[in-house]
Design a protein around this motif. Structure first.
Motif, PDB file in Angstrom:
ATOM      1  N   GLY A  29     -35.706 -11.992  -2.407  1.00 14.32           N
ATOM      2  CA  GLY A  29     -36.620 -11.067  -3.077  1.00 14.32           C
ATOM      3  C   GLY A  29     -37.917 -10.890  -2.318  1.00 14.32           C
ATOM      4  O   GLY A  29     -38.957 -10.583  -2.912  1.00 14.32           O
ATOM      5  N   ASP A  30     -37.867 -11.069  -1.003  1.00 11.46           N
ATOM      6  CA  ASP A  30     -39.064 -11.042  -0.160  1.00 11.46           C
ATOM      7  C   ASP A  30     -39.337  -9.605   0.283  1.00 11.46           C
ATOM      8  O   ASP A  30     -38.836  -9.147   1.318  1.00 11.46           O
ATOM      9  CB  ASP A  30     -38.844 -11.958   1.050  1.00 11.46           C
ATOM     10  N   GLY A  31     -40.110  -8.888  -0.511  1.00 12.40           N
ATOM     11  CA  GLY A  31     -40.405  -7.505  -0.170  1.00 12.40           C
ATOM     12  C   GLY A  31     -41.108  -6.790  -1.297  1.00 12.40           C
ATOM     13  O   GLY A  31     -41.409  -7.372  -2.352  1.00 12.40           O
ATOM     14  N   VAL A  32     -41.406  -5.520  -1.074  1.00 12.56           N
ATOM     15  CA  VAL A  32     -42.105  -4.677  -2.042  1.00 12.56           C
ATOM     16  C   VAL A  32     -41.397  -3.332  -2.131  1.00 12.56           C
ATOM     17  O   VAL A  32     -40.581  -2.984  -1.269  1.00 12.56           O
ATOM     18  CB  VAL A  32     -43.577  -4.466  -1.643  1.00 12.56           C
ATOM     19  N   PHE A  33     -41.707  -2.588  -3.188  1.00  6.86           N
ATOM     20  CA  PHE A  33     -41.098  -1.269  -3.329  1.00  6.86           C
ATOM     21  C   PHE A  33     -42.018  -0.355  -4.130  1.00  6.86           C
ATOM     22  O   PHE A  33     -42.958  -0.805  -4.791  1.00  6.86           O
ATOM     23  CB  PHE A  33     -39.723  -1.367  -4.004  1.00  6.86           C
ATOM     24  N   ALA A 148     -38.983  -9.202  -6.676  1.00  6.13           N
ATOM     25  CA  ALA A 148     -38.607 -10.249  -7.627  1.00  6.13           C
ATOM     26  C   ALA A 148     -38.866  -9.769  -9.052  1.00  6.13           C
ATOM     27  O   ALA A 148     -39.994  -9.808  -9.532  1.00  6.13           O
ATOM     28  CB  ALA A 148     -39.395 -11.523  -7.335  1.00  6.13           C
ATOM     29  N   TYR A 149     -37.835  -9.314  -9.742  1.00  6.19           N
ATOM     30  CA  TYR A 149     -37.964  -8.712 -11.076  1.00  6.19           C
ATOM     31  C   TYR A 149     -37.194  -9.500 -12.139  1.00  6.19           C
ATOM     32  O   TYR A 149     -36.837  -8.953 -13.185  1.00  6.19           O
ATOM     33  CB  TYR A 149     -37.468  -7.267 -11.041  1.00  6.19           C
ATOM     34  N   LEU A 150     -36.960 -10.774 -11.904  1.00 11.92           N
ATOM     35  CA  LEU A 150     -36.113 -11.519 -12.827  1.00 11.92           C
ATOM     36  C   LEU A 150     -36.740 -11.707 -14.196  1.00 11.92           C
ATOM     37  O   LEU A 150     -36.043 -11.692 -15.213  1.00 11.92           O
ATOM     38  CB  LEU A 150     -35.736 -12.872 -12.211  1.00 11.92           C
ATOM     39  N   ASP A 151     -38.071 -11.897 -14.279  1.00 11.35           N
ATOM     40  CA  ASP A 151     -38.700 -11.997 -15.596  1.00 11.35           C
ATOM     41  C   ASP A 151     -38.476 -10.717 -16.393  1.00 11.35           C
ATOM     42  O   ASP A 151     -38.179 -10.760 -17.603  1.00 11.35           O
ATOM     43  CB  ASP A 151     -40.199 -12.270 -15.457  1.00 11.35           C
TER      44      ASP A 151
END
Length: 267
Positions: A29-33, A148-151
């Protein structure tokens, strides 16, 4: 997804485009969008999106292509797919790496743009306050669109399991932060308010535009404030969605109000 994607410098068929199995975006999840609205032959609020992407990349220490390259990639992807009114997603990962957490000394980011047409308008939402997770307002990740969108996924799964359309996340001290993929606005005592960034809210591009256009203000919100709000609505780069119930309690008169209508007119 679109038939053509822009990947690492040019357009490719989505069906055959590939990302390395060692890509850190996939593995860690190492990144941005950014998710952007394409309308009338242009990206809506392009400069604000690229500025937020740059801030997020700086937090993660990721190099980015020049803004002109990213803007051209977005336009090329939209045009190549015949997009008239729809969504573009610009994803930048840290690229390939070796096993483990440390990055290569000089990362080679993966840059991907995809396109999709707009879907049907969403019905007014029934939301709940998530109980399975909370937003960490102390983390620098709360202010960027990281991969990282797991929450958020956990909270959305809870909403689906309880027959709701979306979930609102509280922060570590119990204040309202945001929805799973949207900003929350409320009308309290006649004033338009939204949680401050310090509560863990994402600095949304439409959020900033609506605060400027409608004269809203940032205010710490407790769950009890939602129960007395006369209007609630969610915003993202792609939509303004009225909220008609929270945890089964009707909001206001149970239908979109005048401030929500004003927000929709700014879309």
């Amino acid at each position: 997804m679109s038939g053509l994607v822009w990947l690492n410098g040019g357009l490719q068929a989505a069906a055959s485009a590939g990302i390395a199995v060692s890509d850190r975006g996939f593995l860690l999840g190492d990144g941005v969008f950014e998710t952007l609205r394409w309308r009338g032959g242009a990206v809506v609020r392009l400069e604000a999106h690229l500025a937020r992407l740059a801030r997020g990349a700086a937090v993660l220490g990721l190099p980015l292509p020049p803004p002109t390259t990213l803007a051209a990639a977005l336009a090329d992807t939209a045009t190549a797919n015949g997009l008239v009114d729809g969504a573009l997603r610009l994803t930048v990962s840290a690229g390939p790496g070796v096993r483990g957490l440390p990055r290569p000394a000089t990362p080679t980011p993966t840059v991907l743009v995809t396109a999709a047409p707009s879907g049907p308008a969403l019905a007014p939402a029934r939301v709940l306050i998530a109980t399975v997770t909370r937003r960490n307002e102390h983390s620098p990740l709360s202010g960027i669109k990281s991969l990282a969108y797991l929450d958020q996924i956990l909270a959305r799964n809870e909403a689906a399991a309880r027959d709701a359309d979306d979930a609102l996340l509280l922060n570590t001290v119990g204040h309202v932060a945001c929805a799973t993929a949207a900003t929350l606005f409320a009308v309290l005592d006649g004033a338009l308010v939204t949680p401050p960034l310090a509560s863990g809210a994402l600095p949304g591009t439409r959020r900033a535009a609506l605060l400027a256009a409608l004269g809203g203000e940032e205010r710490i919100l407790a769950p009890s404030d939602l129960r007395r709000a006369t209007e609630l609505f969610l915003t993202s780069s792609l939509m303004v969605r009225p909220v008609v119930a929270v945890d089964g309690q009707t909001v206001g008169e149970g239908r979109p109000g005048p401030v929500t209508a004003a927000a929709l007119s700014q879309a």
